[in-house]
Design a protein around this motif. Structure first.
Motif, mmCIF file in Angstrom:
data_model
loop_
_atom_site.group_PDB
_atom_site.id
_atom_site.type_symbol
_atom_site.label_atom_id
_atom_site.label_comp_id
_atom_site.label_asym_id
_atom_site.label_seq_id
_atom_site.Cartn_x
_atom_site.Cartn_y
_atom_site.Cartn_z
ATOM 1 N N SER A 118 0.806 -1.220 0.000
ATOM 2 C CA SER A 118 0.000 0.000 0.000
ATOM 3 C C SER A 118 0.843 1.277 0.000
ATOM 4 O O SER A 118 0.304 2.368 0.115
ATOM 5 C CB SER A 118 -0.944 0.003 1.200
ATOM 6 N N ARG A 119 2.142 1.142 -0.153
ATOM 7 C CA ARG A 119 3.026 2.308 -0.134
ATOM 8 C C ARG A 119 3.089 2.967 -1.508
ATOM 9 O O ARG A 119 3.169 2.299 -2.523
ATOM 10 C CB ARG A 119 4.443 1.916 0.310
ATOM 11 N N SER A 120 3.081 4.287 -1.506
ATOM 12 C CA SER A 120 3.173 5.026 -2.770
ATOM 13 C C SER A 120 4.635 5.157 -3.193
ATOM 14 O O SER A 120 5.551 4.987 -2.381
ATOM 15 C CB SER A 120 2.577 6.426 -2.601
ATOM 16 N N SER A 121 4.832 5.483 -4.441
ATOM 17 C CA SER A 121 6.191 5.698 -4.957
ATOM 18 C C SER A 121 6.899 6.807 -4.196
ATOM 19 O O SER A 121 8.094 6.713 -3.922
ATOM 20 C CB SER A 121 6.145 6.051 -6.440
ATOM 21 N N ASN A 122 6.159 7.852 -3.849
ATOM 22 C CA ASN A 122 6.760 8.964 -3.102
ATOM 23 C C ASN A 122 7.228 8.521 -1.725
ATOM 24 O O ASN A 122 8.291 8.943 -1.257
ATOM 25 C CB ASN A 122 5.774 10.130 -2.966
ATOM 26 N N GLU A 123 6.433 7.677 -1.065
ATOM 27 C CA GLU A 123 6.830 7.186 0.256
ATOM 28 C C GLU A 123 8.088 6.337 0.166
ATOM 29 O O GLU A 123 8.989 6.452 1.002
ATOM 30 C CB GLU A 123 5.694 6.367 0.884
ATOM 31 N N VAL A 124 8.175 5.505 -0.864
ATOM 32 C CA VAL A 124 9.357 4.662 -1.051
ATOM 33 C C VAL A 124 10.576 5.535 -1.342
ATOM 34 O O VAL A 124 11.636 5.346 -0.752
ATOM 35 C CB VAL A 124 9.135 3.625 -2.180
ATOM 36 N N SER A 125 10.418 6.510 -2.231
ATOM 37 C CA SER A 125 11.536 7.401 -2.571
ATOM 38 C C SER A 125 12.018 8.191 -1.358
ATOM 39 O O SER A 125 13.222 8.360 -1.157
ATOM 40 C CB SER A 125 11.132 8.376 -3.680
ATOM 41 N N THR A 126 11.076 8.662 -0.556
ATOM 42 C CA THR A 126 11.442 9.400 0.660
ATOM 43 C C THR A 126 12.231 8.501 1.599
ATOM 44 O O THR A 126 13.256 8.914 2.164
ATOM 45 C CB THR A 126 10.179 9.947 1.363
ATOM 46 N N TRP A 127 11.781 7.268 1.755
ATOM 47 C CA TRP A 127 12.495 6.314 2.619
ATOM 48 C C TRP A 127 13.900 6.057 2.079
ATOM 49 O O TRP A 127 14.871 6.080 2.832
ATOM 50 C CB TRP A 127 11.701 5.014 2.728
ATOM 51 N N LEU A 128 14.002 5.815 0.775
ATOM 52 C CA LEU A 128 15.319 5.559 0.174
ATOM 53 C C LEU A 128 16.246 6.754 0.335
ATOM 54 O O LEU A 128 17.431 6.599 0.637
ATOM 55 C CB LEU A 128 15.166 5.211 -1.313
ATOM 56 N N ASN A 129 15.712 7.931 0.146
ATOM 57 C CA ASN A 129 16.522 9.145 0.262
ATOM 58 C C ASN A 129 17.012 9.371 1.694
ATOM 59 O O ASN A 129 18.028 10.021 1.911
ATOM 60 C CB ASN A 129 15.715 10.346 -0.229
ATOM 61 N N SER A 130 16.292 8.805 2.654
ATOM 62 C CA SER A 130 16.668 8.986 4.060
ATOM 63 C C SER A 130 17.751 8.006 4.533
ATOM 64 O O SER A 130 18.273 8.147 5.631
ATOM 65 C CB SER A 130 15.438 8.843 4.956
ATOM 66 N N LEU A 131 18.075 7.007 3.709
ATOM 67 C CA LEU A 131 19.072 6.018 4.129
ATOM 68 C C LEU A 131 20.442 6.664 4.276
ATOM 69 O O LEU A 131 20.873 7.434 3.410
ATOM 70 C CB LEU A 131 19.155 4.867 3.117
#
Length: 162
Positions: A118-131
């Motif tokens: 149920s995660r959006s592309s924006n949520e995934v990108s934000t998570w990846l960018n925070s690594l």
């Protein structure tokens, strides 16, 4: 070949294993790439998706939970992207390089649990960018000549992040 592909083996490994008749290493990789990207990633993916739609194709869709249905529906994507988990498919859709998609997907799955579908592309990108850089370093293959920072840069370039 399909099993090696979804388990993350490199094209050069697969070429050396399945295209032995070709003595030139470059030609092996070329033939393997053509087979992987035209037959396996496209035709086999399409075929698997089509088989899933046929009534009485083997899976009793009516008895599956919603989560099991989502996982089954994702099977063609595993083959298409050359990964072996739902989290890794999500990472490939987000332009994470295949060599690290399984490990990054595993981290993401642990962080969101059953909400992965149920995660959006924006949520995934934000998570990846925070690594942080340590995380990128941990997910790179042990024998990789690339650093975690290199993998992050590739992801950023593919996503238009400068």
């Amino acid at each position: 070949m399909m099993i090696d592909w979804v388990n993350g083996e490199t094209i050069s490994y697969i070429a050396d294993k399945y295209f032995l008749k070709e003595t030139d290493a470059r030609k092996r990789i070329e033939k393997c790439s053509r087979a992987m990207y035209s037959h396996l990633a496209n035709a086999a993916t399409w075929g698997l998706a089509a088989i899933q739609k046929i009534p009485n194709s083997g899976a009793d869709w009516g008895s599956l939970t919603d989560m099991e249905k989502k996982k089954m529906a994702n099977l063609p994507a595993l083959l298409h992207y050359g990964v072996n988990s739902d989290g890794a498919v999500l990472m490939r859709k987000s332009n994470i390089p295949r060599r690290i998609a399984n490990k990054v997907g595993e981290l993401y799955s642990k962080s969101v649990g059953d909400l992965i579908f149920s995660r959006s592309s924006n949520e995934v990108s934000t998570w990846l960018n925070s690594l942080d850089s340590n995380t990128w370093e941990k997910v790179r293959p042990a024998n990789s000549v690339m650093t975690g920072t290199d993998y992050k840069r590739i992801w950023e370039k593919l996503n238009g992040i400068e």
